[in-house]
Design an enzyme around this catalytic site. Sequence first.
Site, PDB file in Angstrom:
ATOM      1  N   CYS A 135      19.689  38.620  44.932  1.00 18.22           N
ATOM      2  CA  CYS A 135      19.699  37.243  44.451  1.00 18.22           C
ATOM      3  C   CYS A 135      19.753  37.214  42.924  1.00 18.22           C
ATOM      4  O   CYS A 135      18.883  37.757  42.259  1.00 18.22           O
ATOM      5  CB  CYS A 135      18.451  36.518  44.974  1.00 18.22           C
ATOM      6  SG  CYS A 135      18.433  34.789  44.503  1.00 18.22           S
ATOM      7  N   THR A 201      25.620  37.081  46.010  1.00 16.37           N
ATOM      8  CA  THR A 201      26.437  36.179  45.190  1.00 16.37           C
ATOM      9  C   THR A 201      26.651  36.722  43.779  1.00 16.37           C
ATOM     10  O   THR A 201      25.870  37.535  43.282  1.00 16.37           O
ATOM     11  CB  THR A 201      25.799  34.785  45.105  1.00 16.37           C
ATOM     12  OG1 THR A 201      24.468  34.939  44.613  1.00 16.37           O
ATOM     13  CG2 THR A 201      25.773  34.110  46.457  1.00 16.37           C
ATOM     14  N   CYS A 342      66.097  29.314  51.597  1.00 18.26           N
ATOM     15  CA  CYS A 342      65.759  28.840  50.240  1.00 18.26           C
ATOM     16  C   CYS A 342      65.916  27.319  50.143  1.00 18.26           C
ATOM     17  O   CYS A 342      66.909  26.760  50.592  1.00 18.26           O
ATOM     18  CB  CYS A 342      66.662  29.531  49.224  1.00 18.26           C
ATOM     19  SG  CYS A 342      66.380  28.961  47.536  1.00 18.26           S
TER      20      CYS A 342
END
Lengths: 442, 454
Positions: A135, A201, A342
Amino acid sequence: MPDISIDFCGVRSPNPFWLGSGPPANTAYQAMRAFDAGWGGVVWKTIGDPIINVSSRYGSIDYKSERMIGLNNIELISDRPIETNFLEIAEVKKKYPKQVVVASLMVESKQAAWHEIVRRANDSGADLLELNFGCPHGMSERGMGAAVGQVPEYATMITTWVKEMAQVPVIVKLTPNVTDISFMAAAAKQGGADAVSLINTINSLVGVDLDTMVPRPNVGGYSSHGGYCGPAVKPIALNMVASVAHNPKVGIPISGIGGISNWKDAVEFMLLGSTSVQICTAAMHYGFRIVEDMISGLDGYLASKGMNSAMELVGKSVGKVEDWGNLNLNYKVVAKIDAEKCIGCNLCYIACEDGAHQCITAAPRPVGDLRHGTPAKHVPHVIEEECVGCNLCALVCPVPQCITMEEIDSGRGSMNWRQLQEARGKSPQCSMEELLAKVAKA
Amino acid sequence: MLKQNAPRLTPEQYEQNFADINPPLTRSQALEEGSRCLFCYDAPCIKACPTGIDVPQFIRQIGTGNVTGAAKTILNANILGHSCARVCPTSVLCEGACVLNLEHKRPIDIGKLQRYAVDHVMDTLQLFTPPASNGRKVALIGGGPASLSCATELRRHGYNTTIFDANPDPGGLDTYGIAAYKLRAEDAVREFGLVRRLGVEIRSNVEVDASKLPELEREYDAVFIGIGLGGTDDLQIPGEELEGSCDALTFIRNTKEQSFDKVTVGNRVAVIGGGNTAIDVVTAARRLGAEEIYMIYRRGEAEASAFEYEIELAKKDSITFVWQSVPTRILGRGKVEALECVKTMLGPPDASGRRGPKSIAGSEFRLDVDMVIKALGQKRKTEFLESISGLKLERGCVQVISATMQTANPKYFAGGDCVNGGGEVVDAVAHGKTAASGIHQVLEAAASARRTHA
């Protein structure tokens, strides 16, 4: 039907999909809803001395009309009493004996404190322990979380303490906020970790409100750095998972985390070495029901590849990640534009012209509208001799399969950087160990 | 006057019937729609816009929240971007050119996004700060889109510009000739504030006739002709003088100038014509409460000049199309009671490239109607144009050098419907821009020549 169950450190999970430690895995109520929806495991929101959270807590990145491609939070570990959490784990385990419950733990860096929490975790009946060394905000300033995960000696030491007491396998959850995560994984292994999970994180400041000029999330006119997760972090996590899987000093199971939203993401993590995967942001975004497609998607993928078990996926692509110096310099691809497909947006042209190697030409488009007839088709042209095969045009092309990168024979045999350096009579790029040795000598 | 035969509606019904046919996008809709834009390079939508609006750029600006910047991108290219957003036939212009069409996807809703951007700033934007006067004066005859665009561009170079307009409000057909459910007169007028803030002088209710020309030629360095076209062509059949017979332009103008309950409309209406104006009329008549509406055209649906989406709109309004039919006379005692028509068959292509209609003898039929509205082409203002010395006309249209819009009389430039015989608002704006740069070029060259000789 392929078997999608997995074996993680001897613990059987009905599928590799675990709810990651975070807000969706905070209570027995949520865990049971998740299991009913089909999740194979739940990693409980980190248990420790209850904290007090702020309001607000999350901030996100949107891209065009896509919401929350990246999520940032400044929420801390569980704000509920330790006792309540363990009682609820016991209750859930009783009702769902076949599903996996992982107790995520974080206490102050004292042996007695760790011994105490692990003892209580043992009693709860959790199948595995996960040590939150990752953390990046709030807890790290109190000497916990990433503060532990960023110092290999601490990580080894605390893992050792936990192992002294643990009756179930121990996963160490790693922070990405380090220079070499595989080094930290090795440190955990050295302390006796049975597995690692990554990534936690990433340090982040998600943005600034342009009206108030206060960074987000706004807590009474101020903000704080937080942890970043969600689809945007997936490539970072994949690289870290692969680097841990590659490191011979680790060699223990990996639970992959970071931006996994669907079965395809999960399979990629497994191919790069994860045995189980943890999902949090996607569940926060869409709820537990996303697991339904994860299960059927994985099942379908295994069947399509003729595989009998999800375990066959684990680490299958690790060997395909090479050092750059070992890549074949004589392998050559060039861009081909399918004129039929295309639509003439010219994005390949301008990307190559301004952003790459000036290998695509496009005639100026004539002025005119449909009142004066249908305009001729406008298709850019690749100058193949100039094309370096970088992929950019194919990446920006909005039409599926319109620009493909096709292998051409370069007329030269395989040759990588190391071989080239040797052929030139120079020493190949020196390794980190050699470099450190050189520095030490000097 | 004809007694109004269509049932009267409540004010709420009128408002509902004439409600914006293309309601504005919300912010969230605009962002979502804009996010689909690929940001093409050298984009076909730009090339398909007669005024060359940088469409991908303004859509990107909407996406970043820079809505004022988006509006400037639009209005710098097209000062009437506000009304063009509502009235342009986008399906044959920018949206028709959108590359997404080639992938069988819905093209970007460029018109609505343009409206979203300009709506935000319409009443306050100062588009640019005009430079100090360059001492030159340009008179513009007619206050329609061509003149407004030309005057705006000239202001960028410091010209003093004066528009002479015969109507109470500027805008020409933009103000008086566009179906109310596309553009209300009060919305069209908002646009002129933008032009006035740039220092363009607009003299309303001033009819410029032949007698005023010498004065203009004397007082101004150049004169721009943006007079548009005249009244609707006549049917040239008996009964046209009957009460209840009128022309499309007057009818549409009434819906723009009067409150809807005051507009004269029959209950059974015959509209003659196959163009977009005819569609404007039938749809307006329906919205005003007429119960039976016929649209009568001498050729077939395939040959009608109205855009496909306009015909679809009329179909949704349950208009009765009477294809391949020509009116022969209007019947009635004092006022319209019926229209007699004859069926046609289509022969080989005529001068317009479309199959020419020929009446079929004995195929006469009668429609009981109480109103006949002719929506044929517009007359040319030949008489006035011929009063300008040296001007060259071809089939009533002013001949110009396309690069400068200069006429055969070097003092005069021209643009808009009086040059192209009737086009879109956006075509007139494009003409105005070209004319402005033409005027600037020509006057600069003349000044430079004078300096060289002096």
